[in-house]
Design a protein around this motif. Structure first.
Motif, PDB file in Angstrom:
ATOM      1  N   ARG A  59       1.306  -3.618   2.474  1.00 42.91           N
ATOM      2  CA  ARG A  59       2.400  -2.647   2.573  1.00 42.91           C
ATOM      3  C   ARG A  59       2.130  -1.388   1.761  1.00 42.91           C
ATOM      4  O   ARG A  59       2.549  -0.294   2.143  1.00 42.91           O
ATOM      5  N   THR A  60       1.451  -1.525   0.625  1.00 47.30           N
ATOM      6  CA  THR A  60       1.335  -0.396  -0.303  1.00 47.30           C
ATOM      7  C   THR A  60       0.034   0.385  -0.162  1.00 47.30           C
ATOM      8  O   THR A  60      -0.047   1.525  -0.625  1.00 47.30           O
ATOM      9  N   LEU A  61      -0.985  -0.197   0.451  1.00 42.12           N
ATOM     10  CA  LEU A  61      -2.224   0.529   0.704  1.00 42.12           C
ATOM     11  C   LEU A  61      -2.107   1.205   2.065  1.00 42.12           C
ATOM     12  O   LEU A  61      -1.932   0.538   3.086  1.00 42.12           O
ATOM     13  N   THR A  62      -2.208   2.514   2.083  1.00 47.36           N
ATOM     14  CA  THR A  62      -1.950   3.257   3.332  1.00 47.36           C
ATOM     15  C   THR A  62      -3.064   4.222   3.719  1.00 47.36           C
ATOM     16  O   THR A  62      -3.035   4.768   4.825  1.00 47.36           O
ATOM     17  N   ALA A  63      -4.033   4.467   2.848  1.00 49.57           N
ATOM     18  CA  ALA A  63      -5.049   5.481   3.134  1.00 49.57           C
ATOM     19  C   ALA A  63      -6.080   4.965   4.132  1.00 49.57           C
ATOM     20  O   ALA A  63      -6.648   3.869   3.947  1.00 49.57           O
TER      21      ALA A  63
END
Length: 215
Positions: A59-63
């Protein structure tokens, strides 16, 4: 569930992989390791010894260009990923106790072992009669562990025992540098081959990444 054996094997693998690929050293994080690979399509990878934080990471890693490598059953990992992640083929973290064996190179091939200036990384290269690379592989020694990486044989030279020449040459180089065991990450096909010569699976590994739009 993480075991101390799996955690130790992951630690060895990430440090050896970073040496082999000449990236910055892995950074310890609360749930595993981060390696700043620095490529457009592989900017950073996170290696997790268990599945406990996969949902949070997903959920928190988006790159784009971010990779996850997780030790754990494939279905459990996939269940915690968001739709943005592309899942790769199954992999297996494998280990074996090292031993030095005779290296018999079939004619007309020859093998070279090339060490980097620091001595921790060695390449074994099998040359065909015309000097081209028929088979090759790399080993990076970190402490007592030798991490085997990038083993491949050209399709035109397969089924001649050249992979075994590479593996035995890498094992000898690693033992000479103080390693007593070896670690690698194998595909399904590779895992079957390595099992047949004494390697054992420490953990299944599921890899996923956030793709980069290269248009």
């Amino acid at each position: 569930m993480r075991t101390s054996t799996t955690a130790a094997t992951v630690e060895e693998w990430v440090h050896g992989w970073a040496l082999s690929r000449r990236t910055p050293a892995p950074v310890r994080e609360p749930d595993g390791y981060r390696i700043d690979v620095g490529k457009v399509v592989h900017r950073v990878r996170f290696v997790l010894p268990d599945t406990a934080t996969v949902a949070h990471r997903a959920r928190t890693l988006t790159a784009p260009g971010t990779w996850l490598k997780v030790c754990g059953e494939r279905d459990a990992v996939i269940a915690d990923l968001t739709p943005a992640w592309l899942v790769s083929s199954p992999e297996f973290l494998m280990t074996v106790d090292l031993r030095v064996e005779d290296v018999t190179v079939p004619s007309p091939y020859r093998v070279e072992v090339i060490a980097d200036p620091g001595g921790a990384v060695c390449d074994a290269v099998v040359r065909a009669a015309d000097g081209s690379t028929a088979s090759s592989g790399r080993v990076a020694v970190w402490g007592a562990a030798a991490v085997v990486d990038q083993v491949s044989t050209d399709p035109a030279h397969r089924r001649r025992g050249l992979g075994r020449v590479v593996m035995r040459s890498l094992a000898a180089a690693a033992v000479e540098r103080g390693a007593s065991r070896a670690v690698l990450l194998a595909t399904e096909e590779g895992a079957r081959l390595y099992r047949s010569v004494g390697w054992s699976v420490a953990s299944p590994v599921t890899a996923a990444h956030l793709p980069v739009d290269e248009r």
